[in-house]
Structures are given as C-alpha cells and as structure tokens.
Enzyme design. Structure first.
Site, PDB file in Angstrom:
ATOM      1  N   HIS A 165      27.160 -46.771 -46.693  1.00  0.00           N
ATOM      2  CA  HIS A 165      27.385 -46.731 -45.251  1.00  0.00           C
ATOM      3  C   HIS A 165      26.348 -47.631 -44.575  1.00  0.00           C
ATOM      4  CE1 HIS A 165      27.486 -45.247 -41.141  1.00  0.00           C
ATOM      5  NE2 HIS A 165      28.698 -44.838 -41.420  1.00  0.00           N
TER       6      HIS A 165
ATOM      7  N   GLU B 161      33.725 -51.042 -41.641  1.00  0.00           N
ATOM      8  CA  GLU B 161      33.087 -50.477 -40.458  1.00  0.00           C
ATOM      9  C   GLU B 161      32.189 -51.531 -39.814  1.00  0.00           C
ATOM     10  OE1 GLU B 161      32.916 -45.906 -40.693  1.00  0.00           O
ATOM     11  OE2 GLU B 161      31.131 -46.642 -41.703  1.00  0.00           O
TER      12      GLU B 161
ATOM     13  N   SER C  29      33.963 -45.926 -33.993  1.00  0.00           N
ATOM     14  CA  SER C  29      34.471 -45.433 -32.707  1.00  0.00           C
ATOM     15  C   SER C  29      35.969 -45.165 -32.719  1.00  0.00           C
ATOM     16  CB  SER C  29      34.096 -46.388 -31.569  1.00  0.00           C
ATOM     17  OG  SER C  29      32.682 -46.460 -31.446  1.00  0.00           O
TER      18      SER C  29
ATOM     19  N   GLU D  88      24.480 -47.173 -42.188  1.00  0.00           N
ATOM     20  CA  GLU D  88      23.201 -46.492 -41.915  1.00  0.00           C
ATOM     21  C   GLU D  88      22.348 -46.427 -43.176  1.00  0.00           C
ATOM     22  OE1 GLU D  88      25.097 -43.095 -40.126  1.00  0.00           O
ATOM     23  OE2 GLU D  88      25.766 -44.423 -38.515  1.00  0.00           O
TER      24      GLU D  88
ATOM     25  N   GLY E 176      33.393 -40.903 -37.465  1.00  0.00           N
ATOM     26  CA  GLY E 176      32.092 -40.277 -37.251  1.00  0.00           C
ATOM     27  C   GLY E 176      32.176 -39.237 -36.147  1.00  0.00           C
ATOM     28  N   GLY E 177      31.756 -39.610 -34.951  1.00  0.00           N
ATOM     29  CA  GLY E 177      31.652 -38.664 -33.832  1.00  0.00           C
ATOM     30  C   GLY E 177      32.884 -37.804 -33.601  1.00  0.00           C
TER      31      GLY E 177
ATOM     32  N   GLY F 286      29.417 -45.692 -33.503  1.00  0.00           N
ATOM     33  CA  GLY F 286      28.688 -44.844 -32.567  1.00  0.00           C
ATOM     34  C   GLY F 286      28.466 -45.478 -31.204  1.00  0.00           C
TER      35      GLY F 286
ATOM     36  N   ASN G 129      33.134 -38.282 -41.457  1.00  0.00           N
ATOM     37  CA  ASN G 129      31.727 -38.409 -41.857  1.00  0.00           C
ATOM     38  C   ASN G 129      30.897 -37.688 -40.807  1.00  0.00           C
ATOM     39  OD1 ASN G 129      29.166 -39.158 -42.530  1.00  0.00           O
ATOM     40  ND2 ASN G 129      29.444 -41.359 -42.178  1.00  0.00           N
ATOM     41  N   TRP G 130      30.473 -36.486 -41.165  1.00  0.00           N
ATOM     42  CA  TRP G 130      29.754 -35.661 -40.179  1.00  0.00           C
ATOM     43  C   TRP G 130      28.310 -36.127 -40.002  1.00  0.00           C
ATOM     44  CZ3 TRP G 130      31.405 -29.957 -41.821  1.00  0.00           C
ATOM     45  CH2 TRP G 130      32.793 -29.844 -41.668  1.00  0.00           C
ATOM     46  N   LYS G 131      27.859 -37.034 -40.847  1.00  0.00           N
ATOM     47  CA  LYS G 131      26.472 -37.536 -40.779  1.00  0.00           C
ATOM     48  C   LYS G 131      25.503 -36.350 -40.746  1.00  0.00           C
ATOM     49  CE  LYS G 131      28.255 -41.748 -38.799  1.00  0.00           C
ATOM     50  NZ  LYS G 131      28.066 -42.926 -37.925  1.00  0.00           N
TER      51      LYS G 131
END
Ligand code: 13P
Length: 262
Positions: free
Chosen positions: A103, A175, A221, A105, A242-243, A181, A11-13
């Site tokens: 998600h 999640e 994470s 977010e 993510g990251g 994050g 997930n590159w957001k």
C-alpha cells in the site's frame, strides 16, 4: 471467456476499536446478500482479525455471508525473530484469504520498495494467500507525465518472477497516491487508462488470457456517489476502499455498483 470476478475490499487502516469493528462486520455481513456478483473482503487492523472472523462466522476462510477476511500487511519471512511482524501462515490461521501488500502508506511511510513488495507477494502466494498488490503515482509524478512509467516500474518490480498461474491469482490495486484520503477521485477516464496499461503489461509478463483474468481494483476516495462511473469502465474490476469502508452502508452501496455493472 467468463467475465472477470468483481472484488471490493475495505481497508480499515488503523481505525476503529473492538466493538466498532464487530458492529461494522455485522453490518456488512447482513447486507452482503444484496451485492451478489461481487466478492467482499474486509481488512481490519491485525489485532481485530479474530474478532472480525468470529463476527463473520468464518470456517476455513468461508462465511455464510460470503464475505472474506484479509490482512493489511505481512512479513516476507515465514517465522522467527522478527518482533512486531506477522507471517502469512498466521494470517491464514486466523481465517484470512488475502492480504494487501505495498500500500502507498507502507511504501512512503515505512520504506517498502518494489523489491520488498515482490518478496512479500511471493511469500503470500507460496502460503496460499491472495496478494492485493498496490501501485500508484504521486501528484508530482502525474504532473510530470510520468504516471505510466512509474506504475509500470512498480508492476514490473512488485510482480517480478511470478508465473502466469501466480499472476492470475493476484489482485492488483491501482491507487493514485494523490487520490488517497483526499476526496479527489481519479476521473473514470484517468483510472481506466492506467488499468488498461496495467493489463497490457500483464499480457507481456504472462499472456493475454492471464491478463484478462486478473482483477484490477481502483482505490482512492471511492464513495457511493462516484463508484458507478468507475465500475462502468471495462478494466476496473472492483475497488479498494479506505474511508468509506468504515460505514457499512457506504461500503455496501459501493459494492452494489460493482455488482450492478455487468
Ligand atoms: P480512501 O478511500 O480513504 O481514499 O483510501 C483509499 C485507500 O488507501 C485504500 O487502500
């Protein structure tokens, strides 16, 4: 019964630019052969979907590398006057096979409720997209010992009314919000416990055979150095990253742990 599929999604957001998105895609595609046994999905920002599709050489959603494309969000409406929104059919049209829905977010920053996530999930399934439905508790909810109740309510609400066949096609991502994050990953035991609860709940929503087929990813994470212990858990079938998905080497290293876990 055949072993469950293993699926690792990036997930590159809202990150990268056009050139970086293409370079990252090429890096992942080049290394994907080293992760056989695990399916890889890339979920770029919507404006880069076509560039990533081209870099993957997608045709009918398939690429030579086996990597597939997913959206990060979509509308619950099929088309019309919804400024700024993207329909499931449009995601399919540019080569997507799946879409992340609900998600945390989206839930916390954009007010998405279980009801909205449920409508989107049904719209995705009706269009032929695989929904990746996200659930997870906040730190406060965990500290109040409400993790099971919160996750179970999100699962019940987000997946309400789905047939067993639709559930079998759905990917779930657990999640924990406090792990997203933050660098704080859930312990393998914490994650496994929630995954097992989710699978139990799926058995009651459908049946044990269906529940046994559903891919449940962990997200929050996930990094190359913690993926192996997560992948070793019996109910953790993949990761939503993510990251670490923004670096091809890290993303591939995570995926290789899931590939090696059988
Ligand atoms: P991080 O891997 O950056 O914690 O993000 C997890 C996530 O939200 C994936 O959807």
């Amino acid at each position: 019964m055949a072993a469950r599929r293993r699926i690792v999604a990036g997930n590159w957001k809202m990150n990268l630019d056009h050139a970086a998105a293409v370079a990252l895609t090429e890096g992942v595609a080049a290394g994907a052969a080293g992760c056989s046994g695990v399916e890889l999905i890339l979920c770029p920002p919507a404006v880069y979907l076509e560039a990533v599709a081209a870099a993957l050489q997608l045709a009918d959603g398939n690429s030579p590398s086996g990597v597939t494309l997913g959206g990060q969000n979509m509308s619950d409406q099929p088309k019309g006057a919804f400024t700024g929104e993207i329909a499931a059919a449009m995601l399919l049209d540019v080569g997507c096979r799946s879409c992340i829905l609900g998600h945390s977010e989206r839930r916390t920053l954009f007010g998405e409720t279980d009801e909205i996530v449920n409508t989107k999930t049904k719209a995705a399934l009706a269009a032929g997209l695989t929904p990746i439905v996200c659930v997870g508790e906040t730190l406060e909810e965990r500290e109040q010992d409400r993790t099971a109740a919160v996750v179970s309510e999100q699962i019940a609400g987000s997946l309400a009314g789905l047939s067993a066949a639709d559930l079998a096609r759905t990917i779930i991502a657990y999640e924990p919000v406090w792990a997203i994050g933050t660098g704080k990953v859930a312990t393998p035991e914490q994650a496994q416990a929630v995954h097992a609860l989710i699978r139990q709940q799926l058995a009651s929503l459908a049946d044990a055979d269906t529940a046994a087929q559903v891919v449940i990813q962990y997200g929050g994470s996930v990094k190359p150095d913690n993926a192996a212990v997560l992948a070793a858990q019996p109910d953790i079938d993949g990761a939503l990253v993510g990251g670490a998905s923004l670096k091809a080497d890290d993303f591939l290293a995570i995926a290789s742990h899931f590939a090696a876990a059988d």
